[in-house]
Enzyme design. Structure first.
Site, mmCIF file in Angstrom:
data_model
loop_
_atom_site.group_PDB
_atom_site.id
_atom_site.type_symbol
_atom_site.label_atom_id
_atom_site.label_comp_id
_atom_site.label_asym_id
_atom_site.label_seq_id
_atom_site.Cartn_x
_atom_site.Cartn_y
_atom_site.Cartn_z
ATOM 1 N N GLU A 98 -4.521 5.146 13.574
ATOM 2 C CA GLU A 98 -3.739 4.320 12.652
ATOM 3 C C GLU A 98 -4.037 2.831 12.713
ATOM 4 O OE1 GLU A 98 0.616 4.083 12.651
ATOM 5 O OE2 GLU A 98 0.161 2.280 11.521
ATOM 6 N N GLU A 118 10.086 -0.191 5.432
ATOM 7 C CA GLU A 118 10.131 0.883 4.438
ATOM 8 C C GLU A 118 11.538 1.259 3.990
ATOM 9 O OE1 GLU A 118 6.167 1.278 6.429
ATOM 10 O OE2 GLU A 118 8.199 0.736 7.003
HETATM 11 C C1 LIG Z 1 3.933 5.470 4.873
HETATM 12 C C2 LIG Z 1 4.604 4.130 4.787
HETATM 13 O O1 LIG Z 1 4.637 3.528 6.076
HETATM 14 C C3 LIG Z 1 3.806 3.363 3.843
HETATM 15 C C4 LIG Z 1 4.250 1.981 3.708
HETATM 16 O O2 LIG Z 1 3.726 1.117 4.361
HETATM 17 S S1 LIG Z 1 5.439 1.691 2.498
HETATM 18 C C5 LIG Z 1 5.288 -0.084 2.219
HETATM 19 C C6 LIG Z 1 5.762 -0.822 3.396
HETATM 20 N N1 LIG Z 1 5.608 -2.221 3.157
HETATM 21 C C7 LIG Z 1 6.599 -2.958 2.622
HETATM 22 O O3 LIG Z 1 7.669 -2.479 2.293
HETATM 23 C C8 LIG Z 1 6.300 -4.392 2.461
HETATM 24 C C9 LIG Z 1 6.804 -4.903 1.115
HETATM 25 N N2 LIG Z 1 6.419 -6.284 0.974
HETATM 26 C C10 LIG Z 1 7.059 -7.259 1.655
HETATM 27 O O4 LIG Z 1 7.962 -7.070 2.436
HETATM 28 C C11 LIG Z 1 6.570 -8.656 1.363
HETATM 29 O O5 LIG Z 1 5.893 -8.642 0.125
HETATM 30 C C12 LIG Z 1 5.585 -9.192 2.450
HETATM 31 C C13 LIG Z 1 6.363 -9.463 3.719
HETATM 32 C C14 LIG Z 1 4.456 -8.218 2.668
HETATM 33 C C15 LIG Z 1 4.982 -10.521 1.903
HETATM 34 O O6 LIG Z 1 6.046 -11.356 1.520
HETATM 35 P P1 LIG Z 1 5.739 -12.692 0.679
HETATM 36 O O7 LIG Z 1 4.626 -13.423 1.340
HETATM 37 O O8 LIG Z 1 7.024 -13.347 0.416
HETATM 38 O O9 LIG Z 1 5.127 -12.195 -0.695
HETATM 39 P P2 LIG Z 1 5.898 -11.410 -1.868
HETATM 40 O O10 LIG Z 1 6.937 -10.514 -1.317
HETATM 41 O O11 LIG Z 1 6.255 -12.367 -2.929
HETATM 42 O O12 LIG Z 1 4.695 -10.479 -2.395
HETATM 43 C C16 LIG Z 1 3.519 -11.111 -2.945
HETATM 44 C C17 LIG Z 1 2.951 -10.156 -3.956
HETATM 45 O O13 LIG Z 1 2.473 -8.990 -3.267
HETATM 46 C C18 LIG Z 1 3.102 -7.829 -3.805
HETATM 47 N N3 LIG Z 1 3.311 -6.894 -2.695
HETATM 48 C C19 LIG Z 1 3.987 -7.137 -1.570
HETATM 49 N N4 LIG Z 1 3.958 -6.067 -0.764
HETATM 50 C C20 LIG Z 1 3.222 -5.121 -1.397
HETATM 51 C C21 LIG Z 1 2.814 -3.788 -1.060
HETATM 52 N N5 LIG Z 1 3.139 -3.204 0.100
HETATM 53 N N6 LIG Z 1 2.060 -3.118 -1.972
HETATM 54 C C22 LIG Z 1 1.709 -3.702 -3.140
HETATM 55 N N7 LIG Z 1 2.053 -4.968 -3.533
HETATM 56 C C23 LIG Z 1 2.797 -5.654 -2.638
HETATM 57 C C24 LIG Z 1 4.399 -8.317 -4.399
HETATM 58 O O14 LIG Z 1 4.864 -7.438 -5.389
HETATM 59 C C25 LIG Z 1 3.986 -9.658 -4.949
HETATM 60 O O15 LIG Z 1 3.309 -9.427 -6.155
HETATM 61 P P3 LIG Z 1 3.394 -10.519 -7.359
HETATM 62 O O16 LIG Z 1 2.659 -9.882 -8.472
HETATM 63 O O17 LIG Z 1 2.729 -11.750 -6.785
HETATM 64 O O18 LIG Z 1 4.853 -10.727 -7.644
#
Ligand SMILES: C[C@@H](O)CC(=O)SCCNC(=O)CCNC(=O)[C@H](O)C(C)(C)COP(=O)(O)OP(=O)(O)OC[C@H]1O[C@@H](n2cnc3c(N)ncnc32)[C@H](O)[C@@H]1OP(=O)(O)O
Length: 705
Positions: A98, A118
Site C-alpha cells: 500500500e 473517508e
Molecule cells: C478506499 C478509500 O481509502 C479510498 C479513499 O481514499 S476515499 C478518499 C479519501 N480522501 C479524502 O476524503 C480527501 C478529500 N479531500 C480533502 O480532504 C481535501 O481536498 C485535501 C485535504 C486533500 C486538500 O484540501 P485543500 O488543499 O483545502 O484543497 P480542496 O479541498 O479545496 O481540494 C482542491 C481540489 O481537489 C479536489 N479534490 C480534493 N480531494 C480529492 C480527491 N480525493 N479526489 C479527487 N479530487 C479531490 C477538490 O474537489 C478540489 O477541486 P476543485 O475543482 O479545485 O474545487
C-alpha cells in the site's frame, strides 16, 4: 477530457527508484494512477539496478487519497467497479504493501496533513487503512482520526509513530532515499505495518475501547451506520487477524460506496467547493484585490464575532464604536472569544497575544482612510445604517469595499444616501460569527463583480464557506427557513404538540427543532423577522399569535429562562406544561379547532409538513435568481441551519423524495390549512414535467446577481 493521472519513475545512481504520483490538484489515486503505480512498481522490482523504492507526490502534496471525483461515475455505472479487494489487497498489499501507510517507513514534513477522512464521505478507509492505522498509532488515536475524519500534522504523526521522521520539504526525498537504503542494507528495520502489534492494546482492553467508541458513535450520529461498520472492521482485524480485517474492509467499503449517505456527503463535498464558482463574477478573469486592513463598525455580538474571525486569520482590524464604554465592551467580547479558544487548547497564549495585537479601536473615522474593507454590524436601523454608509463614502478610500452584516434590511435602502452602489455588498455572517462556517455574500444589481471576487477571497481566507446570493428579504438561508417555524406554529394551532414536532425534527437530524430554535434566537428576533416577511410575502405568512401572547407574559425564549421550554439549570431545555395556556389562547384567537387527523401523524409526516414549505421557498429563491444554483442552497441549509449533511442538503433531499410528491402534499395542505402551503410555479413545473428541483432554471441562467 482531463489528462490521465499517472506516476513517473526515476532511478538514481544510489539504486533508489523514486516513483512520483502526478495527478493535480491533490495527486488523488485514480484507477489510472493506481495501475500506473503498479506498473512502475513491477518495473522497479524487475530492474537489477534498483535496491529500494520511494513513493512521493508531485507539487508538494503526497496524495488526497482515492479519486473521489470518479465516485459519481461508479455510482452511475459509467465506469466499472474493480472487483472487491483488487486495489486494497491485490495491488496495495500483495504488490505494493500500500501507498504510504503500508510502506516500510514514512517521512513527512512537520506541517503535512495526514489523515483518513473517508467517514466524511460516508465510507470507511479502504486500502487497508482500518488495519494499518491502529497498528501504527494505537487503537484510541486511530479511532479518533477515522471516526472524526480528524487529520494530524507531521510533527504529531512523528510523535505517534505514524511517520518515522520529519524533515524540511527540501530534504524530504533525499532523506527518504537514504532511509530506504538503510532498510535495504539492514541498517534500519524492515517493518510491515500490517503485522505490527506493539501499538495494539491487549484484546480485553481493545474490546472496551471499541465498545466505548460504538457508544460515542451512536450518541453523536444516531442515523449513521458507517461509523459503526468502521469499528466492526477494525475489530475484525484485531480479533481475527489483519488479513481477515482487510477482506472485511474491502467488502464493507464496496457496500458503503453505493449508499445514499455516501452519495449525499460526496454531493456536499463538491458542492461546498463549487459555491465559489459564480457566473458573472468568478468567470471574468478578475483577480481578488489584496485586503490589508479591515474596519468593523459595532462591537456587539456580531461585530465582535466578525472581528474575531478576521484577526484569527491575521487581518489587522480597526473596531469602531460610538463611545469608550461600548468600545471597551466590544474589545472585551473579542478577548473572551479568543480566551475561550485558549481554554479549549485550540490556541496558545502566544497566538492569543499575536491576534490581539492586530486589533485597534476607534471612536471616529480618522483612521478609515487606511482600510480596504469595512463591515458594518450595528443595530438593524435603516436610518442609522444609511448615515453610516454616507460617512463611510466620505472617509474611506474610493476602492474600499463597503459591506453590511444586515440580515433583514434591503441593501439598496442602506446605500441610498451614497453614490457607491457598486462597492456596497452584504457580508451576512451567522452567529457566533467566528464559529459558524457560512458567509452569505449578498450582491445587489449594482454590486461590482470585482467586489464579489474580493469578498469570496476574504471568505476563503477566514475559513468560511461563502455563497453568493441576491438581495431580498432574508437573502437565502433565513428566507428558506422562515417557513420552518411558521409551519410548526400553524400545526400547533391546529392541535399538534410542540415537543412532538421538535422531537421529530431532531430525530430527522436537525440540531434542534423549530421551537427550541425560537427559544435560542429569542422571541424578539422572531417577531421582528415575522414583521419583515409579513411586509414582503403577506400571502405566505401564517399569523400565529402564540409568540406575541407568550411575550406579553415576559416569556421571550432562553434568555428570559422561559419560552417554549423552561431553563432552570443553565441551557437545559425542559418541556413546560404551562405553555398550554398560551396555546389554547392562540388557537381561540386563530379561530381554529384541533384537527384530529394531525394527532395521528408519524414523525415522517411531521418532518414533511415542516420541511416541504422550506423546499417550496427554496424553489422560489432559485426561480427568482437569488441563488445561483440548487447545490448552493444545499450548502446554505447545512452550514447555515444545521440541515443534516448526510441527507445532502435541502434540495438534494427534496429530489430524493421527488417534486411530484412534494407538490401533491403542499396542494393537499393548502386546501386544508390555507395559502401558506401553496406550491410555487417552479415546483409545479418540475412536478408536472418530472424534472429534478436541482435542474437549472431558465431564470438561473440570467440570475439577478
Ligand atoms: C478506499 C478509500 O481509502 C479510498 C479513499 O481514499 S476515499 C478518499 C479519501 N480522501 C479524502 O476524503 C480527501 C478529500 N479531500 C480533502 O480532504 C481535501 O481536498 C485535501 C485535504 C486533500 C486538500 O484540501 P485543500 O488543499 O483545502 O484543497 P480542496 O479541498 O479545496 O481540494 C482542491 C481540489 O481537489 C479536489 N479534490 C480534493 N480531494 C480529492 C480527491 N480525493 N479526489 C479527487 N479530487 C479531490 C477538490 O474537489 C478540489 O477541486 P476543485 O475543482 O479545485 O474545487
Amino acid at each position: 477530457m482531463a489528462a490521465k493521472g499517472r506516476t513517473e519513475m526515476e532511478v538514481g545512481g544510489d539504486g533508489v527508484a523514486v516513483i512520483t504520483i502526478c495527478n493535480p490538484p491533490v495527486n488523488s489515486l485514480s484507477i489510472d494512477v493506481l495501475l500506473s503505480l503498479k506498473e512502475s512498481y513491477e518495473e522497479a522490482l524487475q530492474r537489477k539496478d534498483v535496491k529500494a523504492i520511494v513513493v512521493t507526490g508531485k507539487g508538494g502534496k503526497f496524495s488526497g487519497g482515492f479519486d473521489i471525483s470518479s465516485f459519481g461515475d461508479l455510482h452511475s455505472g459509467k465506469i466499472e467497479q474493480p472487483k472487491v479487494g483488487y486495489i486494497s489487497i491485490d495491488i496495495l498489499t500483495e504488490l505494493l504493501e500500500e501507498v504510504s501507510m503500508a510502506c516500510h517507513a514514512r517521512i513527512s514534513t512537520p506541517t503535512a496533513q495526514l489523515g483518513l477522512p473517508e467517514l466524511q464521505l460516508g465510507i470507511i478507509p479502504g486500502f487497508g487503512g482500518t488495519q494499518r492505522l491502529p497498528r501504527l498509532v494505537g487503537l484510541t488515536k486511530s479511532l479518533e482520526m477515522m471516526l472524526l475524519s480528524k487529520p494530524i500534522k507531521g510533527e504529531e504523526a512523528h510523535q505517534l509513530g505514524l511517520v518515522d521522521s520529519v524533515v524540511s520539504p527540501n530534504d524530504l526525498v533525499n532523506t527518504a532515499r537514504r532511509w530506504a537504503l538503510d532498510i535495504c542494507e539492514l541498517r534500519k528495520p524492515w517493518i510491515k505495518s500490517l503485522y505490527k502489534t506493539d501499538k495494539l492494546e491487549p484484546l480485553g482492553e481493545a474490546r472496551e475501547i471499541l465498545k466505548f467508541a460504538r457508544a460515542q458513535a451512536r450518541k453523536q450520529a444516531a442515523n449513521l451506520e458507517h461509523p459503526l461498520i468502521c469499528i466492526d472492521v477494525i475489530e475484525e482485524g484485531i480479533v481475527s487477524g489483519p488479513r481477515a480485517g482487510l477482506w472485511k474492509e474491502a467488502n464493507a467499503f464496496q457496500g458503503l460506496l453505493f449508499s445514499d449517505t455516501c452519495k449525499s456527503l460526496l454531493h456536499v463535498f463538491f458542492s461546498q467547493r463549487a459555491t465559489s464558482k459564480v457566473p458573472g463574477a468568478t468567470d471574468l478573469g478578475l483577480m481578488p484585490r489584496k485586503i490589508t486592513k479591515v474596519a468593523i463598525l459595532g462591537g456587539g455580538l456580531m461585530g465582535s464575532g466578525i472581528a474575531t474571525a478576521m484577526i484569527l486569520s491575521n487581518y489587522p482590524v480597526l473596531l469602531k464604536e460610538v463611545n469608550e464604554k461600548f468600545l471597551i465592551a466590544g474589545i472585551d467580547r473579542i478577548k473572551a472569544n479568543l480566551q475561550s479558544r485558549v481554554i479549549k487548547g485550540k490556541m496558545t497564549e502566544e497566538r492569543y497575544e499575536k491576534a490581539m495585537s492586530l486589533l485597534s479601536g476607534a471612536l471616529g473615522y480618522e483612521k478609515f482612510k487606511e482600510v480596504d474593507l469595512v463591515i458594518e454590524a450595528v443595530i438593524e436601523n435603516v436610518k442609522l445604517k444609511q448615515q453610516i454608509f454616507a460617512d463611510l463614502e466620505k472617509y474611506c478610500p474610493s476602492h474600499c469595499i463597503l459591506a453590511t452584516n444586515t440580515s433583514t434590511i434591503d441593501l439598496n435602502l442602506i446605500g441610498e444616501k451614497t453614490k457607491s452602489q457598486d462597492r456596497i455588498v452584504g457580508a451576512h455572517f451567522f452567529s457566533p460569527a467566528h464559529v459558524m462556517p457560512l458567509l452569505e455574500i449578498v450582491r445587489t444589481q449594482h454590486t461590482s463583480a470585482q467586489v464579489v471576487v474580493d469578498l469570496l477571497d476574504v471568505g476563503k481566507r477566514i475559513k468560511k464557506t461563502p455563497i453568493v446570493v441576491g438581495n431580498c428579504t432574508g437573502f437565502a438561508v433565513n428566507r428558506m427557513f422562515f417557513p420552518y417555524t411558521q409551519s410548526a406554529l400553524l400545526f400547533v394551532d391546529y392541535g399538534m404538540d410542540v415537543y412532538k414536532i421538535d422531537r421529530a425534527c431532531t430525530k430527522f437530524g436537525m440540531p434542534m427543532g423549530p421551537f427550541r430554535l425560537a427559544d435560542l434566537v429569542g422571541f424578539g428576533v422572531a417577531v421582528a423577522t415575522g414583521m419583515q416577511y409579513l411586509e414582503n410575502f403577506p400571502e405566505r405568512v401564517y399569523k400565529s399569535m402564540l409568540i406575541p401572547i407568550m411575550m406579553e407574559d415576559k416569556r421571550a425564549g432562553e434568555a428570559s429562562r422561559k419560552g417554549f421550554y423552561k431553563y432552570e439549570d443553565r441551557r437545559k431545555a425542559t418541556p413546560d406544561p404551562e405553555i398550554m395556556t398560551y396555546i389554547q389562547k392562540s388557537r381561540s384567537m386563530a379561530g381554529v379547532t384541533p384537527d384530529a387527523e394531525l394527532m395521528k401523524l408519524s414523525d415522517k409526516d411531521i418532518v414533511e409538513m415542516v420541511f416541504f414549505p422550506v423546499i417550496n421557498e427554496a424553489c422560489r429563491v432559485l426561480d427568482e435568481g437569488i441563488a445561483v444554483k440548487a447545490s448552493d442552497l444545499d450548502i446554505a441549509s447545512i452550514f447555515g441551519m444545521g440541515f443534516p449533511p448526510y441527507r445532502g442538503g435541502v434540495m438534494l433531499w427534496g429530489d430524493s423524495i421527488g417534486a411530484k410528491y412534494i407538490h401533491g402534499k403542499l396542494q393537499e395542505w393548502a386546501k386544508r390549512y390555507g395559502s401558506f402551503f401553496e406550491p410555487c410555479s417552479y415546483l409545479a413545473e418540475r412536478a408536472a414535467k418530472g424534472i429534478p428541483l436541482s435542474a437549472p432554471a431558465a431564470s438561473q441562467v440570467k440570475a439577478r446577481l
